[in-house]
Design an enzyme around this catalytic site. Structure first.
Site, PDB file in Angstrom:
ATOM      1  CG  HIS A 265      43.913  36.744  45.378  1.00 19.76           C
ATOM      2  ND1 HIS A 265      44.822  36.652  44.356  1.00 19.76           N
ATOM      3  CD2 HIS A 265      44.387  37.736  46.194  1.00 19.76           C
ATOM      4  CE1 HIS A 265      45.780  37.546  44.535  1.00 19.76           C
ATOM      5  NE2 HIS A 265      45.538  38.209  45.645  1.00 19.76           N
ATOM      6  CG  HIS A 306      44.092  36.067  35.792  1.00 19.25           C
ATOM      7  ND1 HIS A 306      44.334  37.417  35.762  1.00 19.25           N
ATOM      8  CD2 HIS A 306      44.789  35.563  36.832  1.00 19.25           C
ATOM      9  CE1 HIS A 306      45.165  37.708  36.748  1.00 19.25           C
ATOM     10  NE2 HIS A 306      45.458  36.615  37.412  1.00 19.25           N
ATOM     11  CG  ASP A 363      46.786  29.795  41.623  1.00 17.66           C
ATOM     12  OD1 ASP A 363      47.985  29.696  41.923  1.00 17.66           O
ATOM     13  OD2 ASP A 363      46.106  30.791  41.875  1.00 17.66           O
TER      14      ASP A 363
HETATM   15  N1  CMC Z   1      34.468  28.561  35.496  1.00 20.29           N
HETATM   16  C1  CMC Z   1      33.315  28.773  34.810  1.00 20.29           C
HETATM   17  N2  CMC Z   1      32.921  29.986  34.375  1.00 20.29           N
HETATM   18  C2  CMC Z   1      33.716  31.028  34.664  1.00 20.29           C
HETATM   19  C3  CMC Z   1      34.923  30.887  35.369  1.00 20.29           C
HETATM   20  C4  CMC Z   1      35.295  29.599  35.787  1.00 20.29           C
HETATM   21  N3  CMC Z   1      36.447  29.412  36.447  1.00 20.29           N
HETATM   22  N4  CMC Z   1      35.502  32.091  35.517  1.00 20.29           N
HETATM   23  C5  CMC Z   1      34.687  32.980  34.924  1.00 20.29           C
HETATM   24  N5  CMC Z   1      33.611  32.336  34.403  1.00 20.29           N
HETATM   25  C6  CMC Z   1      32.521  32.944  33.606  1.00 20.29           C
HETATM   26  C7  CMC Z   1      31.629  33.804  34.480  1.00 20.29           C
HETATM   27  O1  CMC Z   1      30.562  33.051  35.018  1.00 20.29           O
HETATM   28  C8  CMC Z   1      31.172  34.844  33.490  1.00 20.29           C
HETATM   29  O2  CMC Z   1      30.193  34.258  32.659  1.00 20.29           O
HETATM   30  P1  CMC Z   1      28.979  35.163  32.054  1.00 20.29           P
HETATM   31  O3  CMC Z   1      29.648  36.214  31.201  1.00 20.29           O
HETATM   32  O4  CMC Z   1      28.142  34.187  31.283  1.00 20.29           O
HETATM   33  O5  CMC Z   1      28.284  35.758  33.257  1.00 20.29           O
HETATM   34  C9  CMC Z   1      32.398  35.074  32.611  1.00 20.29           C
HETATM   35  O6  CMC Z   1      33.144  33.835  32.666  1.00 20.29           O
HETATM   36  C10 CMC Z   1      33.291  36.226  33.065  1.00 20.29           C
HETATM   37  O7  CMC Z   1      33.729  35.947  34.399  1.00 20.29           O
HETATM   38  P2  CMC Z   1      33.850  36.999  35.585  1.00 20.29           P
HETATM   39  O8  CMC Z   1      33.511  36.308  36.862  1.00 20.29           O
HETATM   40  O9  CMC Z   1      33.098  38.247  35.228  1.00 20.29           O
HETATM   41  O10 CMC Z   1      35.394  37.326  35.524  1.00 20.29           O
HETATM   42  P3  CMC Z   1      36.217  38.056  36.642  1.00 20.29           P
HETATM   43  O11 CMC Z   1      37.334  38.741  35.919  1.00 20.29           O
HETATM   44  O12 CMC Z   1      35.362  38.884  37.517  1.00 20.29           O
HETATM   45  O13 CMC Z   1      36.774  36.843  37.537  1.00 20.29           O
HETATM   46  C11 CMC Z   1      38.166  35.126  38.390  1.00 20.29           C
HETATM   47  C12 CMC Z   1      38.048  36.304  37.419  1.00 20.29           C
HETATM   48  C13 CMC Z   1      39.619  34.658  38.426  1.00 20.29           C
HETATM   49  C14 CMC Z   1      37.758  35.572  39.809  1.00 20.29           C
HETATM   50  C15 CMC Z   1      37.231  33.989  37.892  1.00 20.29           C
HETATM   51  O14 CMC Z   1      37.605  33.606  36.574  1.00 20.29           O
HETATM   52  C16 CMC Z   1      37.264  32.772  38.821  1.00 20.29           C
HETATM   53  O15 CMC Z   1      36.562  32.761  39.836  1.00 20.29           O
HETATM   54  N6  CMC Z   1      38.090  31.726  38.480  1.00 20.29           N
HETATM   55  C17 CMC Z   1      38.218  30.572  39.328  1.00 20.29           C
HETATM   56  C18 CMC Z   1      39.122  30.885  40.504  1.00 20.29           C
HETATM   57  C19 CMC Z   1      40.594  30.991  40.115  1.00 20.29           C
HETATM   58  O16 CMC Z   1      41.130  30.132  39.452  1.00 20.29           O
HETATM   59  N7  CMC Z   1      41.250  32.070  40.608  1.00 20.29           N
HETATM   60  C20 CMC Z   1      42.692  32.233  40.463  1.00 20.29           C
HETATM   61  C21 CMC Z   1      43.105  33.395  39.632  1.00 20.29           C
HETATM   62  S1  CMC Z   1      44.874  33.274  39.274  1.00 20.29           S
HETATM   63  C22 CMC Z   1      45.642  33.526  40.781  1.00 20.29           C
HETATM   64  C23 CMC Z   1      45.629  34.925  41.263  1.00 20.29           C
HETATM   65  O17 CMC Z   1      46.104  35.816  40.530  1.00 20.29           O
HETATM   66  O18 CMC Z   1      45.168  35.150  42.390  1.00 20.29           O
END
Ligand code: CMC
Length: 423
Positions: A265, A306, A363
């Site tokens: 987050h 995201h 971010d």
């Molecule tokens: N790098 C590599 N792979 C990723 C990433 C990433 N940053 N984010 C998601 N994936 C992959 C994930 O492994 C999954 O792959 P597969 O379908 O093969 O299993 C796929 O993309 C879908 O991801 P998810 O984890 O199911 O997506 P989510 O909606 O649950 O998570 C997130 C969203 C923001 C937590 C995640 O993208 C992440 O951890 N990003 C990095 C941290 C980040 O930048 N967070 C800030 C968000 S913006 C600020 C805010 O609003 O707080």
């Protein structure tokens, strides 16, 4: 609000009518609250398809990359408004007339000092305590100063609490930084703008005059504005859940700060810079891209992806332009920047990221700007918390102004069935 019904056939053959609720804009929402009477709960880990509340504050269309506050697009607000005006909009629901804005800004400006006793709390923290840990403690401690004096059912008391918090957050944030340096706390200055006053309390000292660059002041204000609210994200939902128990608002905001801290987050802006340092140089990028793509490696590209935006993050578009302008104006040459720009280029052209709709989020760029301004990495999420306070408070106020139930999710139990205690 319900114009039609959805029907659900249960395994027993019983058919249940579920009202389909129509919002003012965006998708319809199926009201499943009646399922309880049939003895069922819904199961939705991570609340991927669950609307936890009704709200009039912020609208997001993740597929189209739309973010609206009270109906105004984030792009228009970033161009024409400033942070405090956006705070007014989020809280009151409309843009202020000239005199209303003057009064609001003056109100916030005159609440910026914190009780002198609060300064002593910092003595209890080790100098290298993480500033987010200090913020959780210091903001929670505000509830000790304003508890018996506030009635959360009173609209006016809630408004005063919001003014106090929005005003005092920069002061507390700067105190966290000054404590880590061992420098004296700087009292707020009422002749400065919200952003300039924050920078002054961060970087000023009693020994000499601190000059604030207009470019930096404006970039700081834009970062605050772009982070002011974001619908029912993890920290806002935490504040609402804590608030649903009737807890003191300062304690509720402290719980929001704790939820914001995580790298998934608000902690992502800090994690971006840590990652850029770890990557070190452009030649190492392919290795880190491979790690990010490896399903057995927990490494993720911080600042990418995201939960809601699956096309682009509109805040990232605005902030990228601001990032380019600030870096040009400040003439900053940071080796991490070259890594960031190349990482952005490679990730955007790699099918792994394109297929999963992963692109740089707000971010990714805010970390780079904050770093160029000279803000230490550990303070990034604190700045996010300063900005998000108005969003948290507006959601808490929206909930508190109506009748609401305590937030109490249920579960799918997968533990032991009843068993006897054997002697
Ligand atoms: N790098 C590599 N792979 C990723 C990433 C990433 N940053 N984010 C998601 N994936 C992959 C994930 O492994 C999954 O792959 P597969 O379908 O093969 O299993 C796929 O993309 C879908 O991801 P998810 O984890 O199911 O997506 P989510 O909606 O649950 O998570 C997130 C969203 C923001 C937590 C995640 O993208 C992440 O951890 N990003 C990095 C941290 C980040 O930048 N967070 C800030 C968000 S913006 C600020 C805010 O609003 O707080």
């Amino acid at each position: 609000m319900a114009e039609k019904n959805a029907t659900l056939t249960l395994p027993t053959g019983e058919v249940i009518d579920l009202p389909v609720l129509k919002g003012s804009y965006g998708p319809d929402v199926i009201d499943v609250s009646g399922l309880l009477n049939a003895g069922y709960f819904t199961y939705d880990p991570g609340f991927m398809s669950t609307a936890a509340t009704e709200s009039k504050i912020t609208f997001i269309d993740g597929n189209q990359g739309v973010l609206l506050h009270r109906g105004y697009s984030i792009e228009e607000l970033a161009e024409h408004s400033d942070f405090l005006e956006t705070c007014f909009l989020l809280w009151y629901g409309f843009l202020p007339a000239k005199q209303e804005k003057i009064e609001f800004v003056s109100n916030i400006t005159r609440h910026t000092m914190v009780h002198e006793s609060l300064a002593h709390f910092f003595d209890g923290f080790h100098h290298n305590a993480h500033p987010m840990a200090m913020m959780c403690g210091a903001v929670g401690a505000l509830s000790a100063f304003y508890h018996d004096v506030m009635d959360i059912r009173s609209e006016r008391d809630r408004e005063i609490a919001a003014h106090r918090l929005v005003a005092k957050m920069p002061t507390l944030a700067a105190m966290c930084y000054k404590h880590s340096l061992g420098q004296p706390f700087m009292y707020p200055r009422n002749d400065l703008s919200y952003a300039a006053n924050f920078l002054y309390m961060m970087f000023g000292t009693p020994c000499e005059e601190y000059r604030i660059s207009k470019a930096v002041e404006s970039a700081m204000d834009k970062i605050f504005l772009l982070h002011a609210d974001h619908e029912q994200n993890a920290s806002t939902s935490t504040v609402r859940l804590a608030g649903s128990t009737g807890a003191n608002p300062f304690a509720c905001i402290s719980s929001g700060i704790a939820a914001l801290w995580g790298p998934a987050h608000g902690g992502a802006n800090e994690a971006v810079l840590v990652m850029l340092e770890e990557i070190g140089s452009v030649e190492n990028i392919p290795m880190f891209i491979d790690k990010a793509k490896d399903p057995d490696d927990p490494f993720k590209l911080m600042g990418f992806g995201h939960r809601v935006y699956k096309n682009f993050d509109p805040r990232a578009k605005v902030i990228k332009a601001s990032c380019d302008a600030v870096l040009a104006e400040l003439g900053v040459t940071d080796p991490r920047l070259a890594v960031a720009m190349e990482l952005e280029r490679i990730a955007l052209s790699d099918p792994y990221f394109a297929d999963r709709k992963l692109f740089p989020n707000v971010d990714f760029y805010s970390g780079i700007i904050l770093s160029a301004i000279g803000i230490p990495t550990s303070m990034f999420t604190v700045i996010f918390a300063v900005a998000r306070t108005i969003g948290w408070m507006s959601h808490w106020d929206e909930m508190s102004s109506e009748s609401y139930k305590i937030g109490r999710p249920r579960q799918l139990y997968t533990g032991e069935p009843p068993r006897s205690y054997k002697l």
